[in-house]
Design an enzyme around this catalytic site. Structure first.
Site, PDB file in Angstrom:
ATOM      1  N   LYS A 116       0.524  -1.359  -0.033  1.00  0.00           N
ATOM      2  CA  LYS A 116      -0.183   0.028  -0.064  1.00  0.00           C
ATOM      3  C   LYS A 116       1.064   1.279  -0.263  1.00  0.00           C
ATOM      4  O   LYS A 116      -0.168   2.595  -0.643  1.00  0.00           O
ATOM      5  CB  LYS A 116      -1.368   0.120   0.828  1.00  0.00           C
ATOM      6  CG  LYS A 116      -1.637  -1.197   1.195  1.00  0.00           C
ATOM      7  CD  LYS A 116      -3.294  -0.557   2.064  1.00  0.00           C
ATOM      8  CE  LYS A 116      -3.576  -1.832   2.962  1.00  0.00           C
ATOM      9  NZ  LYS A 116      -4.865  -2.232   1.758  1.00  0.00           N
ATOM     10  N   LYS A 158      -2.330   1.297   8.810  1.00  0.00           N
ATOM     11  CA  LYS A 158      -2.798   0.442   7.939  1.00  0.00           C
ATOM     12  C   LYS A 158      -1.002  -0.328   7.719  1.00  0.00           C
ATOM     13  O   LYS A 158      -0.358   0.232   7.861  1.00  0.00           O
ATOM     14  CB  LYS A 158      -3.109   0.782   6.824  1.00  0.00           C
ATOM     15  CG  LYS A 158      -5.001   1.305   6.505  1.00  0.00           C
ATOM     16  CD  LYS A 158      -4.988   1.736   4.961  1.00  0.00           C
ATOM     17  CE  LYS A 158      -6.272   2.176   4.996  1.00  0.00           C
ATOM     18  NZ  LYS A 158      -6.953   2.393   3.107  1.00  0.00           N
ATOM     19  N   GLY A 165      -8.218  -6.449   5.612  1.00  0.00           N
ATOM     20  CA  GLY A 165      -8.851  -5.107   6.578  1.00  0.00           C
ATOM     21  C   GLY A 165      -8.071  -5.842   8.187  1.00  0.00           C
ATOM     22  O   GLY A 165      -8.218  -5.396   8.938  1.00  0.00           O
ATOM     23  N   HIS A 234     -14.738  -4.219   7.598  1.00  0.00           N
ATOM     24  CA  HIS A 234     -14.699  -4.335   6.078  1.00  0.00           C
ATOM     25  C   HIS A 234     -14.387  -5.113   4.973  1.00  0.00           C
ATOM     26  O   HIS A 234     -13.236  -5.556   4.564  1.00  0.00           O
ATOM     27  CB  HIS A 234     -12.643  -4.046   6.962  1.00  0.00           C
ATOM     28  CG  HIS A 234     -12.936  -3.038   8.229  1.00  0.00           C
ATOM     29  ND1 HIS A 234     -12.764  -1.776   7.809  1.00  0.00           N
ATOM     30  CD2 HIS A 234     -12.102  -2.767   9.388  1.00  0.00           C
ATOM     31  CE1 HIS A 234     -12.681  -0.919   9.131  1.00  0.00           C
ATOM     32  NE2 HIS A 234     -11.651  -1.521   9.624  1.00  0.00           N
ATOM     33  N   GLU A 274      -9.431   0.968  -5.681  1.00  0.00           N
ATOM     34  CA  GLU A 274     -10.127   1.695  -5.179  1.00  0.00           C
ATOM     35  C   GLU A 274     -10.301   2.948  -4.307  1.00  0.00           C
ATOM     36  O   GLU A 274      -8.496   3.711  -3.938  1.00  0.00           O
ATOM     37  CB  GLU A 274     -10.517   0.596  -4.020  1.00  0.00           C
ATOM     38  CG  GLU A 274     -10.670  -0.378  -3.865  1.00  0.00           C
ATOM     39  CD  GLU A 274     -10.184  -1.694  -3.087  1.00  0.00           C
ATOM     40  OE1 GLU A 274     -11.090  -3.026  -2.999  1.00  0.00           O
ATOM     41  OE2 GLU A 274     -10.110  -1.717  -1.914  1.00  0.00           O
ATOM     42  N   ARG A 296      -6.428  -8.379 -10.601  1.00  0.00           N
ATOM     43  CA  ARG A 296      -7.478  -9.242 -11.080  1.00  0.00           C
ATOM     44  C   ARG A 296      -8.872  -9.120 -10.469  1.00  0.00           C
ATOM     45  O   ARG A 296      -9.239  -7.398 -10.690  1.00  0.00           O
ATOM     46  CB  ARG A 296      -7.425  -9.950  -9.767  1.00  0.00           C
ATOM     47  CG  ARG A 296      -8.196  -9.526  -7.668  1.00  0.00           C
ATOM     48  CD  ARG A 296      -7.392 -10.380  -7.051  1.00  0.00           C
ATOM     49  NE  ARG A 296      -8.088  -9.703  -5.835  1.00  0.00           N
ATOM     50  CZ  ARG A 296      -9.140  -8.811  -5.366  1.00  0.00           C
ATOM     51  NH1 ARG A 296     -10.145  -9.491  -6.015  1.00  0.00           N
ATOM     52  NH2 ARG A 296      -8.820  -8.556  -4.121  1.00  0.00           N
TER      53      ARG A 296
HETATM   54  P1  ADP Z   1      -7.705  -4.171   3.469  1.00  0.00           P
HETATM   55  O1  ADP Z   1      -6.258  -3.933   1.895  1.00  0.00           O
HETATM   56  O2  ADP Z   1      -7.149  -4.745   4.783  1.00  0.00           O
HETATM   57  O3  ADP Z   1      -9.502  -4.709   2.574  1.00  0.00           O
HETATM   58  P2  ADP Z   1      -8.529  -0.977   1.927  1.00  0.00           P
HETATM   59  O4  ADP Z   1      -7.396  -0.376   2.543  1.00  0.00           O
HETATM   60  O5  ADP Z   1      -8.467  -1.484   1.427  1.00  0.00           O
HETATM   61  O6  ADP Z   1      -7.999  -2.403   3.492  1.00  0.00           O
HETATM   62  O7  ADP Z   1     -10.142  -0.620   3.471  1.00  0.00           O
HETATM   63  C1  ADP Z   1     -10.833  -1.593   3.104  1.00  0.00           C
HETATM   64  C2  ADP Z   1     -11.608  -0.500   4.019  1.00  0.00           C
HETATM   65  O8  ADP Z   1     -10.897   0.189   5.657  1.00  0.00           O
HETATM   66  C3  ADP Z   1     -12.516   0.275   3.808  1.00  0.00           C
HETATM   67  O9  ADP Z   1     -12.948  -0.031   1.933  1.00  0.00           O
HETATM   68  C4  ADP Z   1     -13.025   1.213   4.248  1.00  0.00           C
HETATM   69  O10 ADP Z   1     -13.906   0.929   3.874  1.00  0.00           O
HETATM   70  C5  ADP Z   1     -11.921   1.579   5.467  1.00  0.00           C
HETATM   71  N1  ADP Z   1     -11.271   2.423   5.456  1.00  0.00           N
HETATM   72  C6  ADP Z   1      -9.947   1.943   4.904  1.00  0.00           C
HETATM   73  N2  ADP Z   1      -9.032   3.556   4.861  1.00  0.00           N
HETATM   74  C7  ADP Z   1     -10.727   4.411   5.273  1.00  0.00           C
HETATM   75  C8  ADP Z   1      -9.357   5.637   5.580  1.00  0.00           C
HETATM   76  N3  ADP Z   1      -8.282   6.373   5.856  1.00  0.00           N
HETATM   77  N4  ADP Z   1     -11.120   6.391   6.649  1.00  0.00           N
HETATM   78  C9  ADP Z   1     -12.183   5.377   6.523  1.00  0.00           C
HETATM   79  N5  ADP Z   1     -12.353   4.044   6.218  1.00  0.00           N
HETATM   80  C10 ADP Z   1     -11.331   3.566   5.911  1.00  0.00           C
END
Ligand code: ADP
Length: 647
Positions: A116, A158, A165, A234, A274, A296
């Site tokens: 990321k 993160k 999640g 998530h 995303e 993907r």
């Molecule tokens: P993963 O790769 O673990 O699935 P993501 O980065 O795709 O993590 O984030 C998963 C979910 O977490 C998102 O769909 C959203 O609901 C929440 N999320 C991620 N980043 C943020 C942020 N900066 N602020 C609020 N919610 C977030």
């Protein structure tokens, strides 16, 4: 175009890819583990190759075995589906080194988006808005805390290698930062073998909106957006396209950003960019930020197919076989609105706990697309994702499509495992969702209301009783009541440990009279449905394996304890007491050497959320107890062996 491809996956996505390949005249090779010998994807493919044991590391993650299977069967290309090896750049390189085509992006493109932090840096460079935050290399806790303070709370920690999640923590108060950082790092180290984290501004009232992109390695187009804001932990539950409230201006801005992201890495194939969107002030072109790119095909791609009329797997095969992008951006348009609901074998009330079980009955709606990897009789095993199906609907407007979703869920029937179907039905009827006014916190806020399932009504009991006695007309109007049989029969039904006796009386001219403990109903068949006390009821009842399943409103399953029907347990003459269905051993009341009398309780199993007593089929001595409390057993597994008294 390829003559033959191998699908390095299982379940619904393998079946979905095989469907399109067949429609294009391309032959297919499935791979399967020991747990999937008779799985639907194996049955659908032209050929199938066994690749190992049930654990993913022993089969679907064995890149070398999969490549060998492709070579042995003469497949020219490998479609990875999603999950498993789909975003593994080493696998892509191995596929190419073997002289085969990987149906997807290059190893370099996957690597560029794999972490990321690196992906965010790359996107910022390409002019794509990224969530404000710190994604540098300095992992010193004091430095990270300082970065968090500079960004401004609330913030999100993160894992840079994150997914699903995991390794993610929201922090509202600086005093909690250090503890949250430790736990995020520990979780990330355990899940990904990489404890590096980044810090992001937590976007309030967040909506998850993602853009489908498609590239040929040179150019890319976008196929508009999907809104995936309905999430639990998530993880996505219901997705839709287009996003409610989306403006032309914001769509253009997001689409262009996504295309820039794809072209920046020479992307080939289907991908998803995303974004997190701040919905607190409506959707605005300056209110979205890049989160990550999934290199993907996504689970939720069918909603995009529904509104664009494009088969994304067909595009994948065409581009992978060397064609240019099948069309230009101007040729793409949105028609109507689509929803997808993910039907899972899971216990919502227990915190969405994955469930297993044999699907003794399964029926999908007639007027909806259902992507599935299972058929009636198949098992949801503990080895893989417990998704049963994706139900996809399309309509001219969002309101019509949502009505169709609710109707499709009402028509979906599953027996043999707990599912999230009642939860999905409640979600589809949620007023804020209906208004298009949702954010990623909606499910968590209303979890209690959404997770509750109605208890059976007396109507459910009455229908179950009539069907359990075989009086539902399947075997003729007077089946079960013969000249020499009594005009009254009774059946004992058990629900959640409670037992009810129903007495059914024949009225030669009219309906069955069903007397329950507290109340009575007149029940008759009415065409394909039923009539209760004179009112038509669109219910269906299915009796399988000692249980009656009533599909009406929230579906209800009753154990039939009628001694004339199913004794509720499996036993043979030799005195073996087995599990009547897959389930959990909750209690064992006997030990080796105990004397038991016919009817004594020997053990209790839990299956389909119901407790099920296993009783001694005859007098005897316990010769062997083969299970312990807490053990999950398969249907028919021997549990207790009884010897003769004098043995
Ligand atoms: P993963 O790769 O673990 O699935 P993501 O980065 O795709 O993590 O984030 C998963 C979910 O977490 C998102 O769909 C959203 O609901 C929440 N999320 C991620 N980043 C943020 C942020 N900066 N602020 C609020 N919610 C977030």
């Amino acid at each position: 175009m390829f003559h033959k491809i191998l699908i390095a996956n299982r379940g619904e996505i393998a079946c979905r890819v095989i469907g399109t390949a067949r429609a294009m005249g391309v032959r297919t090779v499935a791979v399967y583990s020991d747990a999937d010998v008779s799985a639907r994807h194996v049955a659908m493919a032209d050929e199938a190759v066994h690749i190992g044991g049930p654990r993913p590391v022993d089969s679907y993650l064995r890149g070398a075995a999969i490549i060998a299977a492709a070579q042995a069967t003469g497949a020219e290309a490998i479609h990875p589906g999603y999950g498993f090896l789909s975003e593994n750049p080493d696998f892509v390189e191995a596929v190419e080194a073997a002289g085969l085509v990987f149906i997807g992006p290059s190893a370099a493109a996957i690597r560029a988006m794999g972490l990321k932090d690196a992906a965010k840096a790359l996107m910022a460079q390409a002019g794509v808005p990224v969530v404000p935050g710190y994604h540098g290399a300095d992992q010193d806790p004091a430095h990270l805390a300082q970065a968090a303070a500079a960004i401004g709370y609330p913030i999100l920690i993160k894992a840079v290698a994150g997914g699903g999640g995991k390794g993610m923590r929201r922090v509202d108060d600086p005093a909690e930062f250090a503890t949250a950082l430790d736990s995020a790092k520990a979780e990330a180290a355990g899940a990904f073998g990489n404890d590096a984290v980044l810090i992001e501004k937590y976007v309030e009232t967040p909506r998850h909106i993602e853009v489908q992109v498609f590239g040929d390695g040179r150019r890319a187009v976008h196929l508009f957006e999907r809104d995936c804001s309905l999430q639990r932990r998530h993880q996505k539950v219901i997705e839709e396209a287009p996003a409610p409230g989306m403006t032309d201006e914001m769509r253009a801005a997001m689409g262009q950003a996504a295309v820039r992201a794809a072209e920046a890495i020479g992307y080939a194939g289907a991908g998803t960019v995303e974004f997190i969107v701040d919905a607190s002030r409506g959707l605005r072109p300056d209110g979205f930020w890049f989160m990550e790119m999934n290199t993907r095909l996504q689970v939720e791609h069918p909603v995009t197919e529904a509104i664009t009329g494009i088969d994304l797997v067909a595009w994948q095969l065409r581009v992978a076989s060397g064609e240019d992008l099948p069309c230009a951006q101007e040729d793409l348009a949105i028609t109507g609105h689509a929803f997808e609901a993910r039907l899972y074998a899971e216990d919502v009330a227990a915190g969405f706990l994955p469930a297993t079980g044999r699907l003794v009955h399964l029926r999908f709606p007639q007027y909806a697309r259902a992507d599935t990897g299972v058929r009636a009789g198949d098992e949801i095993s503990p080895w893989y994702d417990p998704m049963i199906a994706k139900i996809i609907v399309h309509g001219p407007t969002r309101a019509v499509a949502l009505r169709k979703l609710a109707d499709a869920l009402d028509q979906t029937q599953v027996a043999g495992s707990v599912t999230n179907l009642s939860f999905l039905r409640r979600l589809a009827a949620h007023p804020r969702f209906a208004a298009g006014d949702m954010d990623t916190g909606l499910i968590a806020r209303d979890q209690e209301m959404l997770a509750q399932a109605d208890a059976p009504s007396s109507h459910h009991y009455a229908l179950a009783a009539v069907a359990a006695l075989g009086l539902d007309g399947a075997a003729g109007p007077l089946a079960g009541f013969t000249l020499w049989a009594p005009l009254q029969r009774q059946v004992v039904l058990r629900y959640a440990g409670e037992v009810i006796t129903a007495v059914v009386t024949r009225d030669p001219a009219g309906p069955w009279q069903v007397a329950l403990d507290q109340t009575a109903h007149a029940v008759a068949r009415d065409g394909n449905g039923w009539c209760i006390d004179g009112a038509k009821v669109l219910a269906e009842v299915v009796v399988t394996g000692g249980a009656a399943h009533v599909f009406w409103a929230d579906a209800q399953s009753f154990e039939i304890v009628d001694p004339l029907a199913v004794a509720g347990q499996v036993s043979d003459g030799a005195g073996q007491v087995g599990a009547p269905m897959p389930g959990l051993v909750k209690a064992v009341f006997v030990a080796k050497g105990d004397h038991v009398t016919a009817g004594d309780r020997l053990a209790v199993m839990e299956a389909m959320k119901m407790e099920h007593a296993l009783r001694a089929p005859r007098d005897g001595i316990v010769a062997e107890v083969l299970v312990d409390v807490g053990v999950q057993v398969a249907a028919g597994a021997p549990l207790i062996i009884l010897a003769e008294h004098d043995a």
